[in-house]
Scaffold this motif. Structure first.
Motif, PDB file in Angstrom:
ATOM      1  N   ILE A  76      -3.154  -4.298   7.187  1.00  0.00           N
ATOM      2  CA  ILE A  76      -2.476  -3.482   6.163  1.00  0.00           C
ATOM      3  C   ILE A  76      -1.224  -2.919   6.820  1.00  0.00           C
ATOM      4  CG2 ILE A  76      -2.604  -1.473   4.637  1.00  0.00           C
ATOM      5  CD1 ILE A  76      -5.661  -1.814   4.625  1.00  0.00           C
ATOM      6  N   GLY A  77      -0.060  -3.369   6.384  1.00  0.00           N
ATOM      7  CA  GLY A  77       1.176  -2.947   7.054  1.00  0.00           C
ATOM      8  C   GLY A  77       1.080  -3.309   8.529  1.00  0.00           C
ATOM      9  N   VAL A 120      -3.981   5.610   6.390  1.00  0.00           N
ATOM     10  CA  VAL A 120      -3.865   5.178   4.994  1.00  0.00           C
ATOM     11  C   VAL A 120      -4.201   6.321   4.031  1.00  0.00           C
ATOM     12  CG1 VAL A 120      -4.450   2.745   5.455  1.00  0.00           C
ATOM     13  CG2 VAL A 120      -6.243   4.284   4.805  1.00  0.00           C
ATOM     14  N   ASN A 177       0.233   4.343   5.328  1.00  0.00           N
ATOM     15  CA  ASN A 177       0.227   3.268   4.321  1.00  0.00           C
ATOM     16  C   ASN A 177      -0.393   3.799   3.029  1.00  0.00           C
ATOM     17  OD1 ASN A 177       0.941   0.662   5.931  1.00  0.00           O
ATOM     18  ND2 ASN A 177      -0.453   1.806   7.241  1.00  0.00           N
ATOM     19  N   ASP A 204       1.166  -0.712   0.068  1.00  0.00           N
ATOM     20  CA  ASP A 204       0.894  -1.504   1.270  1.00  0.00           C
ATOM     21  C   ASP A 204      -0.354  -2.364   1.112  1.00  0.00           C
ATOM     22  OD1 ASP A 204       3.025  -0.383   3.101  1.00  0.00           O
ATOM     23  OD2 ASP A 204       2.088   1.429   2.318  1.00  0.00           O
ATOM     24  N   LYS A 208       6.662  -9.083   1.613  1.00  0.00           N
ATOM     25  CA  LYS A 208       5.639  -8.233   2.226  1.00  0.00           C
ATOM     26  C   LYS A 208       4.263  -8.763   1.837  1.00  0.00           C
ATOM     27  CE  LYS A 208       4.446  -3.331   1.890  1.00  0.00           C
ATOM     28  NZ  LYS A 208       4.856  -2.013   1.432  1.00  0.00           N
TER      29      LYS A 208
END
Ligand SMILES: Cc1cc2nc3c(=O)[nH]c(=O)nc-3n(C[C@H](O)[C@H](O)[C@H](O)COP(=O)(O)O)c2cc1C
Length: 395
Positions: A10-11, A110, A136, A163, A210
């Motif tokens: 994630i990211g 997150v 995120n 994200d 992304k």
């Protein structure tokens, strides 16, 4: 033949195990559970709701107390793990803006936002620019339409997209993002919503260059379930119900025992004062409410935007605080559809290891069975059970 679960990216975060422990409000997932999950390679989530009422004193100003206890829990979790720590914030809370700001100040990895569309994030967050933040942002949705709406709005207003995204299906515990009649509908299954969400966010992922992992939640119980959803295109799962029955879960032992003791017919849908349906374990408190008995209360703060103090049959915050403390005369436990399958309380490590083994066994079975097509993209070639590693994330 050996292999392991794929990582969840994630990211710039990498979770060794693609499992997010779902945030469980009013004190069920705090620093204890979240840090234990993070130490096992998953993503541990602290739920932000209700901490002022749970831990504060009567004289405390509730919103201030919420923010202070929330900050304490984040710091406590950080002191117990170097793994990935996140938070869950319900948009339906009247102080959600303050809680998001605390999370960002504390540089949590997150922020998961649910129970409402997070179209507007606090100005103090967006002023800094998402790219300058450590954190995120992950919305929870229940349809491709909702995902598209959020992605479109964020792209237009903030030149940024989430994200990752979590799809919470109708088998989840707690408040559900579906109308009562949609919950049993064949069109509302997680298997049906997943391709819709994947499709609706694709153009945004391409435009912003992304990768947007899609994570599924609601009724995921075994490693086989995890395998099934990863094969369908999810990048990870969010699980909550199973983490209740762990030693590290932050609720009273009576709360955990409620899960061990409940039967399939005890899992029920309720109409929560929040204005959403919710899934919970039937008990005398809920039966009394269903019979129309009101539990009078005064409300000095109004914690939920959607709660109407004049018509609500009881205060859900008080009921959930009582349950967290094991006082079921005054409250009830939220739970997912599969809670009745739980027959004992284990450690987070035991649970995570069993999920990994089940996942592995699923891959092995598929390899041995020529009739079954292997559609999992993560070819199991590495002789590693993936269980020794306790560190999960590096920023
Ligand atoms: C006791 C309990 C409390 C929950 N509280 C919250 C919450 O505060 N915020 C939220 O977004 N989801 C909440 N949920 C939903 C979970 O985070 C999770 O997405 C869902 O339960 C996943 O389904 P599963 O329980 O079948 O694994 C709660 C679930 C349970 C069981």
């Amino acid at each position: 033949m050996y292999g392991k679960m794929p990582e969840l990216k994630i990211g710039n975060l990498i979770a060794k195990t693609p499992i997010i422990q779902g945030g469980m409000g009013v004190g069920i997932s705090l620093s204890g559970l979240a840090s234990a999950v993070a130490n096992e390679g998953g993503i541990g989530i602290i739920a932000s709701v209700g901490l002022g009422i749970l831990k504060g004193k009567k004289k405390d100003k509730i919103h201030e107390a919420n923010a202070n206890f929330f900050r304490d829990e984040i710091r406590l979790a950080r002191s117990k793990t170097k793994g990935i720590i996140g938070v869950n914030i319900m948009m339906a809370l009247t102080d959600h803006q303050k809680l998001i700001e605390v999370a960002v100040e504390e540089k949590v990895d997150v922020v998961i936002v649910g129970a409402g569309l997070p179209l507007k994030l606090p100005k103090s967050v967006t002023d800094k620019g998402f790219n300058n933040l450590h954190t995120n942002f992950i919305p929870i949705v229940s349809s491709g339409r909702a995902a598209k709406l959020i992605f479109h709005h964020w792209a237009k207003k903030f030149n940024y997209i989430p994200d990752a995204v979590i799809i919470e299906g109708p088998k989840a515990g707690g408040h559900l993002g579906f109308k009562a009649e949609e919950i049993q509908s064949e069109n509302s299954t997680l298997e049906k919503i997943l391709p819709d969400v994947l499709e609706s966010i694709k153009p945004f992922a391409e435009k912003f260059k992304k990768e947007i992992p899609v994570i599924v939640a609601g009724g995921i119980y075994t490693g086989k379930d995890i395998h099934e959803f990863l094969s369908l295109g999810a990048s990870g799962v969010q699980m909550a119900t199973r983490f209740v029955a762990t030693h590290e879960c932050d609720a009273d032992d009576e709360f955990k025992q409620m899960y061990v003791d409940c039967k399939e017919e005890d899992i029920t849908l309720i109409k929560s004062p929040v204005g959403l349906p919710g899934r919970a374990i039937k008990n005398e408190f809920l039966e009394s409410v269903e019979k129309g008995n009101k539990k009078p209360f005064t409300c000095p703060w109004k914690c939920l935007r959607t709660c109407d103090v004049n018509t609500a049959p009881y205060c859900i915050a008080n009921a959930l605080v009582a349950a967290q403390k094991g006082k079921f005369k005054f409250g009830f436990a939220f739970a997912g559809t599969n809670a009745y399958k739980i027959d004992k309380i284990v450690s987070v490590k035991e649970l995570m290891d069993s999920l990994k083994l089940e996942y592995l066994s699923e891959i092995t079975t598929m390899k041995l069975d020529p009739e079954k097509e292997i559609d999992n993209p993560f070819t199991p070639i590495i002789p590693d059970l993936g269980m020794q590693n306790s560190m999960s994330a590096y920023k």
